[in-house]
Design an enzyme around this catalytic site. Structure first.
Site, PDB file in Angstrom:
ATOM      1  N   CYS A  47      53.998  -1.782 -80.194  1.00  0.00           N
ATOM      2  CA  CYS A  47      52.618  -1.750 -80.682  1.00  0.00           C
ATOM      3  C   CYS A  47      51.725  -2.715 -79.897  1.00  0.00           C
ATOM      4  CB  CYS A  47      52.576  -1.996 -82.181  1.00  0.00           C
ATOM      5  SG  CYS A  47      51.017  -1.456 -82.940  1.00  0.00           S
ATOM      6  N   HIS A 101      55.471   2.282 -84.507  1.00  0.00           N
ATOM      7  CA  HIS A 101      56.396   1.386 -85.212  1.00  0.00           C
ATOM      8  C   HIS A 101      57.622   2.163 -85.680  1.00  0.00           C
ATOM      9  CE1 HIS A 101      54.130  -2.371 -85.405  1.00  0.00           C
ATOM     10  NE2 HIS A 101      53.043  -1.639 -85.570  1.00  0.00           N
ATOM     11  N   GLU A 125      60.441   1.094 -86.050  1.00  0.00           N
ATOM     12  CA  GLU A 125      61.291   0.224 -86.875  1.00  0.00           C
ATOM     13  C   GLU A 125      60.858   0.153 -88.337  1.00  0.00           C
ATOM     14  OE1 GLU A 125      57.826  -2.382 -86.031  1.00  0.00           O
ATOM     15  OE2 GLU A 125      58.921  -0.822 -84.949  1.00  0.00           O
TER      16      GLU A 125
END
Length: 321
Positions: A142, A235, A237
């Site tokens: 990001c 993102h 994750e």
């Protein structure tokens, strides 16, 4: 996959409850295994949440990893306890003499500032330069990806008319590259940002290869041709409820925030969000660790960083500083 972390890291208990194989320091000392050395530069304010998300994301390969955490000495983190930082984190100056097989540079909630206005920008630039010689492959996330592309290729981010917030559809652009091996043609991934690195500028950069892109969210995944620098604009994750927490946090602050797109069933914030990206997220991290970290790293780092190269790297880093 066994992850070696400090015995008392808070994320350890949660990972073990999820049946993720975590090796404690004592057991690791008795194993004759060359663990992959992974460093995570955690720039997120809620560091414990990010630790858990990243460790979980890296847990789906048979590779053993020894994970270290880095923080910026030029920035005071007010959202994580000093005790946690002192016990589990080191500064760049404390770690810069090390070599790492892989490194992750996270996002940060500073994207609406110019890069040079960020209080730790100079120190982060030292890290970016250092990764060229001391890290096999660096995985930027990001804002960390925007900052990395700006530093390495001079492409600046631009403000968006409104926050890009939700789960968006992406298409694989170059299936022959191992980083997207096993991906479906189309997949979903979370985004949460106010700025974007222009897609046309990324495509125009001869050193960068675009691997996945969205009509709405722009470039999601790109890398340099060697795979030593990888940039993820979203993102992968994130947990199931991360966007939910961000949405309700911003609502509580009275901010002008729209409901995250393609997230809540029937756009109802009282309903449990569907987890639409976990499989591809696991694949992304597994591919990175296997093809760009494990298979590109020699058993001994000295095989690729001999003394002459280290001296040259030291001179280059000194000039940049």
């Amino acid at each position: 996959m066994p992850i070696k972390i400090q015995n008392d890291l808070p994320a350890r208990e949660i990972l073990e409850r999820e049946n993720i194989f975590v090796v404690d320091e004592n057991r690791a000392m008795h194993q004759d295994i060359r663990s992959l050395q992974i460093c995570i530069l955690n720039l997120m304010p809620l560091k414990e949440d990010t630790e858990l998300q990243l460790l979980r994301s890296m847990s789906n390969t048979p590779l053993q990893m020894d994970v270290s955490f880095m923080q910026m000495s030029s920035h005071h983190s007010s959202n994580t306890s000093p005790n946690h930082l002192n016990r589990f984190y080191n500064t760049f100056d404390e770690l810069k003499d090390n070599t790492y097989d892989g490194m992750i540079i996270t996002g940060a909630p500073v994207e609406q500032m110019d890069f040079e206005q960020v209080d730790y920008w100079d120190e982060l630039c030292r890290v970016f330069e250092w990764t060229k010689t001391n890290v096999t492959s660096t995985f930027h996330i990001c804002w960390g990806a925007q900052a990395g592309i700006y530093y390495h290729y001079g492409i600046n981010k631009q403000p968006l008319d409104e926050k890009l917030f939700g789960i968006f559809q992406h298409r694989v652009m170059n299936r022959k590259v191992p980083l997207v091996r096993g991906f479906d043609d189309v997949f979903m991934m979370p985004h949460s940002r106010h700025t974007a690195t222009p897609a046309d500028a990324i495509h125009a950069c001869e050193d960068l290869v675009v691997l996945a892109e969205s009509d709405i969210a722009g470039v999601f995944l790109c890398m340099n041709k060697s795979g030593s620098q990888i940039f993820v604009m979203g993102h992968a994750e994130y947990d199931r409820l991360t966007l939910d927490s961000e949405y309700k946090r911003d609502l509580g602050k009275g901010l002008d925030i729209h409901i995250p797109e393609n997230y809540y069933p029937d756009n109802d914030p009282d309903r449990k969000p569907d987890l639409l990206w976990r499989g591809h997220a696991n694949n992304l991290y597994s591919n990175w660790l296997n093809y760009y970290v494990y298979q590109n790293t020699p058993y001994k780092w000295g095989q690729i960083l001999d003394e002459d190269k280290r001296k040259l790297a030291a001179k280059t880093l000194t000039k940049k500083i």
